[in-house]
Motif scaffolding. Structure first.
Motif, mmCIF file in Angstrom:
data_model
loop_
_atom_site.group_PDB
_atom_site.id
_atom_site.type_symbol
_atom_site.label_atom_id
_atom_site.label_comp_id
_atom_site.label_asym_id
_atom_site.label_seq_id
_atom_site.Cartn_x
_atom_site.Cartn_y
_atom_site.Cartn_z
ATOM 1 N N GLY A 164 0.806 -1.208 0.000
ATOM 2 C CA GLY A 164 0.000 0.000 0.000
ATOM 3 C C GLY A 164 0.842 1.262 0.000
ATOM 4 O O GLY A 164 1.833 1.364 0.728
ATOM 5 N N HIS A 165 0.453 2.241 -0.804
ATOM 6 C CA HIS A 165 1.203 3.493 -0.881
ATOM 7 C C HIS A 165 1.211 4.222 0.466
ATOM 8 O O HIS A 165 2.175 4.911 0.801
ATOM 9 N N LEU A 166 0.139 4.083 1.245
ATOM 10 C CA LEU A 166 0.079 4.719 2.559
ATOM 11 C C LEU A 166 0.611 3.809 3.662
ATOM 12 O O LEU A 166 0.513 4.148 4.834
ATOM 13 N N ALA A 167 1.155 2.674 3.290
ATOM 14 C CA ALA A 167 1.611 1.715 4.292
ATOM 15 C C ALA A 167 3.112 1.814 4.496
ATOM 16 O O ALA A 167 3.607 2.689 5.211
ATOM 17 N N ALA A 168 3.861 0.931 3.863
ATOM 18 C CA ALA A 168 5.296 0.862 4.120
ATOM 19 C C ALA A 168 6.022 2.153 3.785
ATOM 20 O O ALA A 168 7.037 2.486 4.397
ATOM 21 N N TRP A 169 5.517 2.909 2.819
ATOM 22 C CA TRP A 169 6.191 4.142 2.429
ATOM 23 C C TRP A 169 5.900 5.300 3.384
ATOM 24 O O TRP A 169 6.625 6.278 3.406
ATOM 25 N N VAL A 170 4.825 5.201 4.130
ATOM 26 C CA VAL A 170 4.381 6.349 4.920
ATOM 27 C C VAL A 170 4.342 6.068 6.415
ATOM 28 O O VAL A 170 4.935 6.798 7.208
ATOM 29 N N MET A 171 3.638 5.017 6.832
ATOM 30 C CA MET A 171 3.302 4.871 8.241
ATOM 31 C C MET A 171 4.500 4.743 9.178
ATOM 32 O O MET A 171 4.534 5.405 10.224
ATOM 33 N N LEU A 175 4.879 7.710 12.066
ATOM 34 C CA LEU A 175 4.753 7.456 13.493
ATOM 35 C C LEU A 175 5.983 7.872 14.280
ATOM 36 O O LEU A 175 5.937 7.980 15.501
ATOM 37 N N ARG A 176 7.075 8.116 13.569
ATOM 38 C CA ARG A 176 8.283 8.634 14.215
ATOM 39 C C ARG A 176 8.431 10.139 13.994
ATOM 40 O O ARG A 176 9.458 10.718 14.343
ATOM 41 N N GLY A 177 7.420 10.735 13.381
ATOM 42 C CA GLY A 177 7.451 12.172 13.153
ATOM 43 C C GLY A 177 8.402 12.609 12.068
ATOM 44 O O GLY A 177 8.801 13.781 12.017
ATOM 45 N N LYS A 178 8.776 11.704 11.184
ATOM 46 C CA LYS A 178 9.742 12.016 10.132
ATOM 47 C C LYS A 178 9.035 12.350 8.820
ATOM 48 O O LYS A 178 7.916 11.900 8.579
ATOM 49 N N PRO A 179 9.673 13.131 7.952
ATOM 50 C CA PRO A 179 9.077 13.455 6.653
ATOM 51 C C PRO A 179 8.837 12.180 5.845
ATOM 52 O O PRO A 179 9.550 11.183 5.986
ATOM 53 N N VAL A 180 7.813 12.218 4.995
ATOM 54 C CA VAL A 180 7.505 11.084 4.134
ATOM 55 C C VAL A 180 7.616 11.513 2.676
ATOM 56 O O VAL A 180 7.432 12.692 2.347
ATOM 57 N N SER A 181 7.923 10.557 1.827
ATOM 58 C CA SER A 181 8.060 10.819 0.397
ATOM 59 C C SER A 181 6.924 10.144 -0.353
ATOM 60 O O SER A 181 6.409 9.101 0.071
ATOM 61 N N THR A 182 6.552 10.716 -1.473
ATOM 62 C CA THR A 182 5.428 10.190 -2.227
ATOM 63 C C THR A 182 5.706 10.244 -3.716
ATOM 64 O O THR A 182 6.466 11.093 -4.198
ATOM 65 N N ALA A 234 -1.250 11.785 10.723
ATOM 66 C CA ALA A 234 -0.343 12.399 11.693
ATOM 67 C C ALA A 234 -1.105 12.986 12.872
ATOM 68 O O ALA A 234 -0.684 12.874 14.027
ATOM 69 N N ALA A 235 -2.242 13.615 12.582
ATOM 70 C CA ALA A 235 -3.055 14.183 13.661
ATOM 71 C C ALA A 235 -3.553 13.082 14.596
ATOM 72 O O ALA A 235 -3.554 13.237 15.822
ATOM 73 N N GLN A 236 -3.972 11.956 14.023
ATOM 74 C CA GLN A 236 -4.450 10.851 14.839
ATOM 75 C C GLN A 236 -3.321 10.254 15.678
ATOM 76 O O GLN A 236 -3.511 9.870 16.829
ATOM 77 N N SER A 237 -2.127 10.199 15.105
ATOM 78 C CA SER A 237 -0.996 9.604 15.819
ATOM 79 C C SER A 237 -0.356 10.558 16.807
ATOM 80 O O SER A 237 0.497 10.155 17.605
ATOM 81 N N GLU A 238 -0.738 11.846 16.725
ATOM 82 C CA GLU A 238 -0.230 12.886 17.629
ATOM 83 C C GLU A 238 1.286 13.036 17.517
ATOM 84 O O GLU A 238 1.961 13.324 18.496
ATOM 85 N N THR A 239 1.794 12.855 16.307
ATOM 86 C CA THR A 239 3.224 13.062 16.089
ATOM 87 C C THR A 239 3.521 14.483 15.625
ATOM 88 O O THR A 239 4.682 14.845 15.443
ATOM 89 N N GLY A 240 2.462 15.267 15.435
ATOM 90 C CA GLY A 240 2.661 16.619 14.929
ATOM 91 C C GLY A 240 2.665 16.627 13.412
ATOM 92 O O GLY A 240 2.691 15.573 12.775
ATOM 93 N N PRO A 241 2.641 17.805 12.797
ATOM 94 C CA PRO A 241 2.656 17.882 11.325
ATOM 95 C C PRO A 241 3.885 17.179 10.761
ATOM 96 O O PRO A 241 4.975 17.256 11.320
ATOM 97 N N VAL A 242 3.668 16.468 9.659
ATOM 98 C CA VAL A 242 4.742 15.726 9.002
ATOM 99 C C VAL A 242 4.883 16.263 7.580
ATOM 100 O O VAL A 242 3.904 16.380 6.853
ATOM 101 N N ALA A 243 6.103 16.578 7.197
ATOM 102 C CA ALA A 243 6.347 17.088 5.846
ATOM 103 C C ALA A 243 6.132 15.985 4.816
ATOM 104 O O ALA A 243 6.475 14.826 5.046
ATOM 105 N N VAL A 244 5.550 16.371 3.690
ATOM 106 C CA VAL A 244 5.314 15.438 2.584
ATOM 107 C C VAL A 244 6.119 15.924 1.391
ATOM 108 O O VAL A 244 5.915 17.043 0.910
#
Length: 328
Positions: A164-171, A175-182, A234-244
């Motif tokens: 899933g595009h929202l799975a291994a590449w994102v989650m 959850l560690r509050g790190k930027p994600v790539s898409t 990110a809001a649900q996980s409470e990690t704060g805003p995450v850069a995309v």
């Protein structure tokens, strides 16, 4: 209750098998390697391209669910024999063939996708996915099998990992509050199919004769861009805003040299470079399943991934006495 045979035990196959078992059906799952039995589910080790053995395993089944798929870079060569075998099993047993499909067969389109669009893909993987359904549809029209296809957009939700595009590449990074790539434009509207809704739709159409003989789109929530989905997760996980960040083409080019999967993704880049929106109104006008509310999807997904990563970390810290790790 009746026997249902599920071919494949990836995210969709597993969710479908477990849903059918919860409904009280006898469930037989076919995979190449097999697995230990679980409540209500028998696992059988079998190469599903072996039509004779598949027919034997599917004897007495009310429905056969085609949820298996070859590795992405092997679609062109491995889909045809798999599809032919599954159709042969449906014909020999009289079971309803419920095929899990995707949207690749349409190719690039302008506007929301409906089931009435022609299957006009130009890439080899899109063409083979279209051909798989056309084979089953023609057999259905000839009265040789009973077939229906349920088409989903990108999966996400509990149980979806590498595919899933929202799975291994994102989650894991989110959850560690790190930027994600898409891939593609992170602000392009995109439809995301929730895994449980996929399983519920597959189970529903198996029992609805008026559904057979055509394709249907899985009930799916409003289209949201990758950035909007990441913001909600990110809001649900409470990690704060995450850069995309959009993956630069040069990075993808280098990665494709080493990864067959990334190399093959160029065929579907259009799905992320422009709006990719599915219309599910036809299904919703006829049947009962509805898309799970997005807030519930997001909450369940975050909770599942948080538990998964915590369990993995625990296993890595505390292997058993033999020194062997046991990931869940």
């Amino acid at each position: 209750m009746s026997l249902h045979v599920v071919i494949g035990f990836g995210p969709a196959g597993a969710a479908t098998a477990r849903l059918l078992a919860e409904k009280g059906h006898s469930v037989r799952v076919v995979t190449q390697s097999g697995r230990s039995p679980e409540p209500g589910i028998e696992h059988v080790a079998l190469d599903a391209t072996d039509s004779k053995r598949l027919i034997d395993v599917a004897q007495g089944a009310a429905a056969i669910y085609g949820c298996a798929a070859p590795l992405y870079h092997r679609w062109a060569s491995e889909w045809p024999p798999l599809a032919t075998s599954v159709c042969s099993a449906a014909e020999a047993t009289g079971a309803v063939l419920v095929m899990l499909g995707n949207l690749d067969g349409y190719g690039p389109v302008d506007g929301p996708m409906t089931e009435e669009l022609p299957l006009a893909a130009v890439g080899p993987k899109g063409r083979v996915r279209a051909a798989v359904w056309e084979q089953a549809r023609e057999l259905h029209e000839q009265g040789r099998i009973k077939a229906v296809e349920v088409r989903a957009s990108d999966f996400f939700g509990p149980g979806v990992t590498d595919g899933g595009h929202l799975a291994a590449w994102v989650m894991p990074r989110l959850l560690r509050g790190k930027p994600v790539s898409t891939l593609g434009d992170p602000d392009a509207p995109h439809s995301w199919s929730y895994l449980l809704d996929v399983a519920r739709a597959l189970a529903e159409v198996a029992d609805e004769e008026r559904a057979w003989g055509r394709a249907w789109h899985v009930p799916t929530g409003p289209a949201l861009s990758t950035r909007e989905m990441v913001d909600r997760l990110a809001a649900q996980s409470e990690t704060g805003p995450v850069a995309v960040r959009r993956l630069p083409p040069a990075v993808l080019g280098v990665a494709s040299v080493f990864s067959p999967l990334i190399r093959e993704l160029k065929e579907i880049r259009y799905q992320f470079d422009r709006p990719f929106v599915v219309d599910t109104s036809a299904y919703e006008a006829e049947f009962a399943v509805r898309a799970t509310p997005v807030d519930e999807q997001v909450k369940a997904t975050v909770n599942w991934w948080r538990e998964r990563l915590a369990t993995k970390a625990s296993d890595e810290r505390f292997p058993d006495a033999t020194g062997v790790h046991h990931p869940k």
